[in-house]
Design a protein around this motif. Structure first.
Motif: not given
Length: 283
Positions: A178, A180, A250-251
């Protein structure tokens, strides 16, 4: 070409270089200078430890293969903000990065770096050049990096070469992580790359991005750390093509070949967004 090398005691102050970068907004020519910069730079152990933690590298007694890029970053900045460098630093797009590890990166207290730019070529969106960084120890060359940079809107004679859009077949997932919303600021604090497109949504919007985006070299370092078991200690090249930026937060999903001497990788986001393609091979 007979390159004119400037040997420095230390790189210039990074804050002054960023002021120079901010003051230049237009292309001032279409020829790269013949000059290059050379400087011995010591490993800062506190910074190295912070980089390992940020990018998930173990403390195994060797420099991460992407860390010499961090060591040389200010020297690269100094080259590209010099009076005779024709392109504004802000607005350059990092298209491709290749790192070659010629010998093991262990037991290193410092490295002598040499940085120059060459290979100016037409591109469908402007022009590209290669920023080449080499690192030597007391024995000789042991690491090399080539970063291909896009100058948008540059007009050059000649035809732009076609980019191969072939993508690897489906690869098994290796890991995911992830990204961040503050990873751009945290990477900048450790590595010194304070490009506004990475720092916040507000500063990124000034350059046409709806949100802040992750540093490409952070994504590459995370991939290299995750795949370190696939690679020998030296004698290999690890290269990536940067495609769509990773918008924050986003991942992302890293997929890669099994542990073989030659392999491929890809970094994908949700919705079929391809962020990065890469490959590794023995030298």
């Amino acid at each position: 070409m007979n390159r004119h090398w400037h040997d420095l005691h230390s790189p210039a102050a990074r804050a002054n270089l960023y002021l120079r970068a901010a003051s230049k907004r237009k292309v001032s020519g279409d020829r790269l200078p013949d000059d290059g910069l050379r400087c011995f730079i010591r490993v800062q152990q506190d910074n190295l430890g912070a980089y390992r933690r940020l990018c998930h590298f173990p403390d195994d007694g060797r420099l991460p293969a992407t860390y010499p890029h961090v060591m040389a970053f200010t020297l690269q900045l100094q080259l590209m903000t010099a009076d005779d460098f024709p392109f504004p630093l802000l607005g350059l797009v990092h298209l491709h990065n290749r790192i070659e590890v010629l010998r093991p990166l262990g037991a290193i207290e410092g490295l002598r770096f040499a940085v120059h730019a060459h290979n100016l070529q037409p591109h469908a969106k402007g022009g590209t050049f290669d920023l080449v960084t080499e690192a030597e120890d007391g024995i000789g060359l042991l690491w090399r990096e080539t970063s291909r940079m896009l100058v948008r809107g540059l007009k050059l004679d000649g035809e732009a070469s076609e980019r191969a859009d072939d993508e690897p077949e489906t690869l098994p997932e290796a890991t995911r992580w992830y990204a961040d919303s503050d990873i751009g600021r945290r990477y900048a604090k450790v590595c010194g790359d304070y490009n506004p497109i990475h720092l916040s949504a507000a500063s990124a919007r000034l350059f046409g991005f709806p949100t802040a985006i992750a540093h490409g070299m952070w994504s590459k370092a995370m991939a290299l750390a995750a795949l370190r078991g696939h690679l020998p200690h030296s004698g290999y090249a690890f290269e990536v093509d940067f495609r769509k930026p990773v918008r924050l937060p986003s991942e992302v999903v890293l997929s890669a070949s099994e542990a073989v001497p030659v392999g491929e990788l890809r970094l994908d986001g949700h919705g079929g967004v391809l962020h990065m393609l890469g490959r590794w091979a023995p030298l």
